[in-house]
Write an enzyme that holds these catalytic residues in place. Structure first.
Site, PDB file in Angstrom:
ATOM      1  CG  ASN A  88      -1.746   1.228   1.383  1.00  0.00           C
ATOM      2  OD1 ASN A  88      -2.431   1.612   0.426  1.00  0.00           O
ATOM      3  ND2 ASN A  88      -1.741   1.868   2.546  1.00  0.00           N
ATOM      4  CG  HIS A 133      -0.307   6.246   4.738  1.00  0.00           C
ATOM      5  ND1 HIS A 133      -1.689   6.303   4.815  1.00  0.00           N
ATOM      6  CD2 HIS A 133       0.160   7.141   5.630  1.00  0.00           C
ATOM      7  CE1 HIS A 133      -2.031   7.196   5.724  1.00  0.00           C
ATOM      8  NE2 HIS A 133      -0.934   7.722   6.240  1.00  0.00           N
TER       9      HIS A 133
HETATM   10  C1  GAR Z   1      -2.677   9.150  -2.856  1.00  0.00           C
HETATM   11  O1  GAR Z   1      -2.190  10.315  -2.278  1.00  0.00           O
HETATM   12  C2  GAR Z   1      -2.484   7.975  -1.914  1.00  0.00           C
HETATM   13  O2  GAR Z   1      -1.306   8.042  -1.167  1.00  0.00           O
HETATM   14  C3  GAR Z   1      -3.693   8.128  -1.030  1.00  0.00           C
HETATM   15  O3  GAR Z   1      -4.741   8.471  -1.908  1.00  0.00           O
HETATM   16  C4  GAR Z   1      -4.205   9.201  -3.020  1.00  0.00           C
HETATM   17  C5  GAR Z   1      -4.671   8.555  -4.287  1.00  0.00           C
HETATM   18  O4  GAR Z   1      -4.230   9.228  -5.418  1.00  0.00           O
HETATM   19  N1  GAR Z   1      -3.947   6.919  -0.305  1.00  0.00           N
HETATM   20  C6  GAR Z   1      -4.409   6.901   0.940  1.00  0.00           C
HETATM   21  O5  GAR Z   1      -4.735   7.901   1.538  1.00  0.00           O
HETATM   22  C7  GAR Z   1      -4.556   5.508   1.559  1.00  0.00           C
HETATM   23  N2  GAR Z   1      -4.662   5.597   2.987  1.00  0.00           N
HETATM   24  P1  GAR Z   1      -4.284   8.565  -6.859  1.00  0.00           P
HETATM   25  O6  GAR Z   1      -5.657   7.916  -7.040  1.00  0.00           O
HETATM   26  O7  GAR Z   1      -4.107   9.733  -7.783  1.00  0.00           O
HETATM   27  O8  GAR Z   1      -3.158   7.573  -6.981  1.00  0.00           O
END
Ligand code: GAR
Length: 207
Positions: A107, A109
């Site tokens: 994952n 984060h």
């Molecule tokens: C990213 O910033 C990722 O790190 C976060 O959601 C965003 C998705 O962006 N994930 C979390 O917060 C998980 N806990 P994306 O769809 O453009 O890759």
């Protein structure tokens, strides 16, 4: 190595993986399936644009969480996925999926775990919390997934400076570009090359 990528939103992390594969920097890695938690995820468009099979599997469209979990495992097996990559996936995986892919789920984060993580800390929230606490660096973490949010062994981390005039949005953007889109594909590459070893819940990276 065949990977399945789970998404919920814009898919910039998915795009980074696609780009690294196209550039030849992630040799022997193929995205065999994209699983989205909702049909409005723009990541689905990115999958379609790159001829990657995708499916929407939202918990809500199944009779129970267990049925959804079974269906996810079945889809992953059909696709022959060897590694699951959670790339901005905002749901908690089912227990059967986590068990079936023990130590083979990673994952990304958007914070330096163990700071600003756990239940409810997703999307813009870790960045809001980081600025509210006044930290001077923040960043991103790739870790292995177990049944609890953000608690599995840490694989890679990368940080950036927090700037005096940062807003949650500017910090988020910088971390996505400079940290997430670098370390997520890098972690997949390390997996594909068999360079990750887990001992007593600690990940050792043989670079
Ligand atoms: C990213 O910033 C990722 O790190 C976060 O959601 C965003 C998705 O962006 N994930 C979390 O917060 C998980 N806990 P994306 O769809 O453009 O890759």
């Amino acid at each position: 190595m065949k990977i399945a990528v789970f998404v919920s939103g814009g898919g910039t992390n998915l795009q980074a993986i696609i780009d690294r594969i196209k550039e030849g920097k992630l040799k022997d890695v193929k995205i065999v399936l994209v699983i989205a938690s909702n049909e409005s995820a723009f990541a689905l468009q990115r999958a379609a644009d790159n001829n990657i099979p995708s499916v929407v599997m939202s918990v809500k469209s199944f009779a129970s969480r267990e049925e959804w979990d079974d269906a996810v495992v079945e889809k992953l097996r059909e696709a022959g996925a060897e590694l699951i990559v959670l790339a901005g996936y905002l749901s908690l995986l089912g227990q059967k999926t986590v068990k079936a892919y023990n130590n083979r789920i990673i994952n990304i984060h958007p914070a330096l775990i163990p700071a600003f993580c756990g239940k409810g800390m997703y999307g813009i929230k870790p960045h809001e919390a980081a600025l509210a606490r006044g930290v001077k660096v923040s960043g991103a973490t790739v870790h292995l997934v177990n049944e609890n949010y953000d608690e599995g062994p840490i694989l890679l981390q990368k940080c950036v400076d927090v700037l005096p005039d940062d807003t949650p949005e500017t910090l988020q953007k910088r971390i996505m570009k400079e940290c997430e889109q670098d370390i997520l594909p890098r972690a997949i590459g390390l997996f594909a090359q068999g360079k990750i070893e887990i001992k007593n819940n600690i990940a050792y990276v043989k670079e």
